[in-house]
Design a protein around this motif. Structure first.
Motif, PDB file in Angstrom:
ATOM      1  N   GLU A 353       5.123  -9.314 -27.078  1.00 47.65           N
ATOM      2  CA  GLU A 353       4.308 -10.465 -26.691  1.00 47.65           C
ATOM      3  C   GLU A 353       4.132 -10.517 -25.172  1.00 47.65           C
ATOM      4  N   MET A 354       5.189 -10.207 -24.428  1.00 46.21           N
ATOM      5  CA  MET A 354       5.088 -10.203 -22.973  1.00 46.21           C
ATOM      6  C   MET A 354       4.143  -9.111 -22.485  1.00 46.21           C
ATOM      7  N   ALA A 355       4.205  -7.924 -23.131  1.00 50.34           N
ATOM      8  CA  ALA A 355       3.320  -6.821 -22.752  1.00 50.34           C
ATOM      9  C   ALA A 355       1.860  -7.182 -23.037  1.00 50.34           C
ATOM     10  N   ALA A 356       1.628  -7.816 -24.198  1.00 53.00           N
ATOM     11  CA  ALA A 356       0.265  -8.217 -24.551  1.00 53.00           C
ATOM     12  C   ALA A 356      -0.259  -9.259 -23.573  1.00 53.00           C
ATOM     13  N   ASP A 357       0.605 -10.197 -23.174  1.00 52.60           N
ATOM     14  CA  ASP A 357       0.211 -11.239 -22.225  1.00 52.60           C
ATOM     15  C   ASP A 357      -0.087 -10.629 -20.854  1.00 52.60           C
ATOM     16  N   LYS A 358       0.745  -9.674 -20.437  1.00 51.73           N
ATOM     17  CA  LYS A 358       0.519  -9.006 -19.155  1.00 51.73           C
ATOM     18  C   LYS A 358      -0.791  -8.238 -19.172  1.00 51.73           C
ATOM     19  N   GLY A 359      -1.074  -7.566 -20.304  1.00 53.53           N
ATOM     20  CA  GLY A 359      -2.332  -6.833 -20.435  1.00 53.53           C
ATOM     21  C   GLY A 359      -3.529  -7.754 -20.362  1.00 53.53           C
ATOM     22  N   GLU A 360      -3.419  -8.935 -21.007  1.00 51.37           N
ATOM     23  CA  GLU A 360      -4.517  -9.900 -20.982  1.00 51.37           C
ATOM     24  C   GLU A 360      -4.725 -10.435 -19.574  1.00 51.37           C
ATOM     25  N   GLN A 361      -3.630 -10.708 -18.857  1.00 52.57           N
ATOM     26  CA  GLN A 361      -3.754 -11.162 -17.468  1.00 52.57           C
ATOM     27  C   GLN A 361      -4.429 -10.103 -16.602  1.00 52.57           C
ATOM     28  N   ARG A 362      -4.067  -8.844 -16.836  1.00 54.53           N
ATOM     29  CA  ARG A 362      -4.674  -7.749 -16.071  1.00 54.53           C
ATOM     30  C   ARG A 362      -6.163  -7.635 -16.362  1.00 54.53           C
ATOM     31  N   ARG A 363      -6.528  -7.806 -17.636  1.00 52.62           N
ATOM     32  CA  ARG A 363      -7.957  -7.739 -18.004  1.00 52.62           C
ATOM     33  C   ARG A 363      -8.736  -8.865 -17.335  1.00 52.62           C
ATOM     34  N   ARG A 364      -8.127 -10.072 -17.295  1.00 57.00           N
ATOM     35  CA  ARG A 364      -8.813 -11.198 -16.647  1.00 57.00           C
ATOM     36  C   ARG A 364      -8.965 -10.952 -15.149  1.00 57.00           C
ATOM     37  N   GLU A 365      -7.930 -10.358 -14.538  1.00 53.66           N
ATOM     38  CA  GLU A 365      -7.994 -10.069 -13.108  1.00 53.66           C
ATOM     39  C   GLU A 365      -9.076  -9.031 -12.811  1.00 53.66           C
ATOM     40  N   ILE A 366      -9.166  -7.998 -13.649  1.00 49.96           N
ATOM     41  CA  ILE A 366     -10.194  -6.974 -13.461  1.00 49.96           C
ATOM     42  C   ILE A 366     -11.586  -7.589 -13.606  1.00 49.96           C
ATOM     43  N   ALA A 367     -11.739  -8.443 -14.626  1.00 47.36           N
ATOM     44  CA  ALA A 367     -13.032  -9.103 -14.834  1.00 47.36           C
ATOM     45  C   ALA A 367     -13.400  -9.973 -13.638  1.00 47.36           C
ATOM     46  N   LYS A 368     -12.397 -10.655 -13.078  1.00 52.99           N
ATOM     47  CA  LYS A 368     -12.633 -11.501 -11.919  1.00 52.99           C
ATOM     48  C   LYS A 368     -13.028 -10.660 -10.707  1.00 52.99           C
ATOM     49  N   GLN A 369     -12.296  -9.551 -10.491  1.00 56.79           N
ATOM     50  CA  GLN A 369     -12.563  -8.707  -9.335  1.00 56.79           C
ATOM     51  C   GLN A 369     -13.910  -7.989  -9.462  1.00 56.79           C
ATOM     52  N   SER A 370     -14.311  -7.703 -10.701  1.00 62.77           N
ATOM     53  CA  SER A 370     -15.556  -6.952 -10.893  1.00 62.77           C
ATOM     54  C   SER A 370     -16.779  -7.696 -10.356  1.00 62.77           C
ATOM     55  N   ARG A 371     -16.648  -9.012 -10.219  1.00 65.56           N
ATOM     56  CA  ARG A 371     -17.768  -9.777  -9.687  1.00 65.56           C
ATOM     57  C   ARG A 371     -17.920  -9.606  -8.169  1.00 65.56           C
ATOM     58  N   ALA A 372     -16.883  -9.001  -7.534  1.00 62.78           N
ATOM     59  CA  ALA A 372     -16.893  -8.874  -6.086  1.00 62.78           C
ATOM     60  C   ALA A 372     -17.530  -7.550  -5.618  1.00 62.78           C
TER      61      ALA A 372
END
Length: 373
Positions: A353-372
């Protein structure tokens, strides 16, 4: 015939007749349900300051039932109903005051209106006032008051009050002796009345009792193979643990453990998303030597028996594998020492569950950064 008699009276300004007609059309008593006519009659009664109709009209605006939702108007109607002496209006006005819905939040005023309604026998007000009294760290007097209010509401078949009263008896201490059979009885009655949390709690309690029959490993007198977050939190703090973080948003609760286990400085307890115990770890800090290791083993052996020992110059491991599946490890490294309690199946789930949560956080961060870029 009764309706035919009420309609002329309502037309002449009889607010009681208008209120009764509103109720008939709202619930379909003697007539077909008609939200439009119900609203019209309630508004006519409310215009005459009929307290119960003001409250019902407040409900309609609060829910947006047949009218556009308007919290400010609902709050004003509840206020007028409360001032007119309706216990339902007092309870509802307290509710919106407590939450700041349609009116500026005012906890002290909310308690006052809840108290008025509670003294007039409103089970909803009795229940809600009890919950307010139990917020934070209540005094003994507040806890006794809350217990009395919940008992009075439960006697009127308030399912939520029954469930919260069950918690009082399940936990015990303070103002009431622990009485699990009584807690189960109250939770069962609450569940029969449709309270979903009572159903879930009772099911988990019965499962835990069955589990505890075969459990042998305990922390703070709680069988860890059956433990959940709520039970362990209560037991740890009662035993002298000082919470540094108790937050359901985190996987681990953290405590200052100096008052719990000699030589230790921190206790971390991990739980799955469902709130089930997965692992607990005491941290003994830096500079721990063989003396602390031997002293801790001496503490554990009378309770758990002799461990399987693995020793090297820089690493020592004492391991106990319990019949209930719990694994206990006392590990000393060059820099620290740890005492761990692990439920292997749940610890694996926690890591997933922690690994899945970390992966989801990373995906959100990548999506956020991609707008830059």
């Amino acid at each position: 015939a009764a309706l035919q008699q009420l309609e002329p009276r309502a037309a002449k300004g009889d607010v009681d007749a208008a209120a009764l007609l509103g109720l008939c059309y709202q619930r379909g008593i003697g007539v077909s349900k008609d939200a439009t006519k119900a609203l019209a009659y309630f508004e006519r009664a409310a215009a005459g300051q009929e307290a119960e109709s003001l409250n019902v009209l407040g409900d309609l605006y609060y829910e947006g039932d047949g009218v556009a939702k308007d919290l400010a108007k609902a709050a004003d109607l509840y206020r007028r109903s409360a001032e007119g002496g309706s216990s339902s209006g007092q309870s509802n006005y307290a509710y919106v005051l407590e939450r700041g819905e349609g009116v500026k939040a005012d906890g002290a005023a909310a308690r006052g209106f809840y108290r008025q309604a509670a003294e007039r026998g409103s089970p909803n007000a009795q229940h809600n006032l009890a919950l307010l009294l139990m917020e934070g760290t209540p005094t003994a007097a507040q806890a006794r008051d809350a217990l009395d209010l919940l008992t009075r509401a439960a006697h009127q078949n308030d399912a939520g009050a029954m469930f919260n009263l069950a918690q009082f008896y399940a936990q015990g201490g303070g103002v009431v002796a622990k009485d699990v059979p009584r807690a189960k009885e109250l939770a069962a009655r609450s569940a029969e009345l449709g309270h979903e949390r009572a159903k879930t709690w009772l099911s988990k309690l019965l499962e835990r009792e069955k589990c505890e029959g075969g459990a042998e490993t305990k922390l703070f007198d709680v069988a860890v193979s059956c433990a959940d977050r709520e039970a362990l939190r209560r037991a740890i703090v009662t035993s002298g643990g000082k919470a540094q973080r108790e937050d359901d948003r985190y996987w681990y609760d953290v405590y200052d453990s100096k008052g719990l286990l000699v030589d230790s400085v921190k206790l971390s307890v991990g739980y799955t998303t469902a709130g089930d115990f997965a692992t607990a770890q005491y941290d003994f800090g830096e500079g721990v030597g063989n003396d602390e290791l031997d002293r801790t083993i001496e503490l554990l052996v009378p309770k758990y028996g002799m461990p399987k020992l693995t020793k090297t110059v820089e690493h020592n491991l004492a391991k106990w594998t319990r019949r209930d599946g719990i694994v206990i490890e006392l590990e000393r490294t060059p820099s620290n020492m740890y005492l761990r309690y692990v439920h292997p199946k749940r610890f694996k789930l926690l890591e997933q569950e922690m690994a899945a949560d970390k992966g989801e956080q990373r995906r959100r961060e990548i999506a956020k950064q991609s707008r830059a870029f």
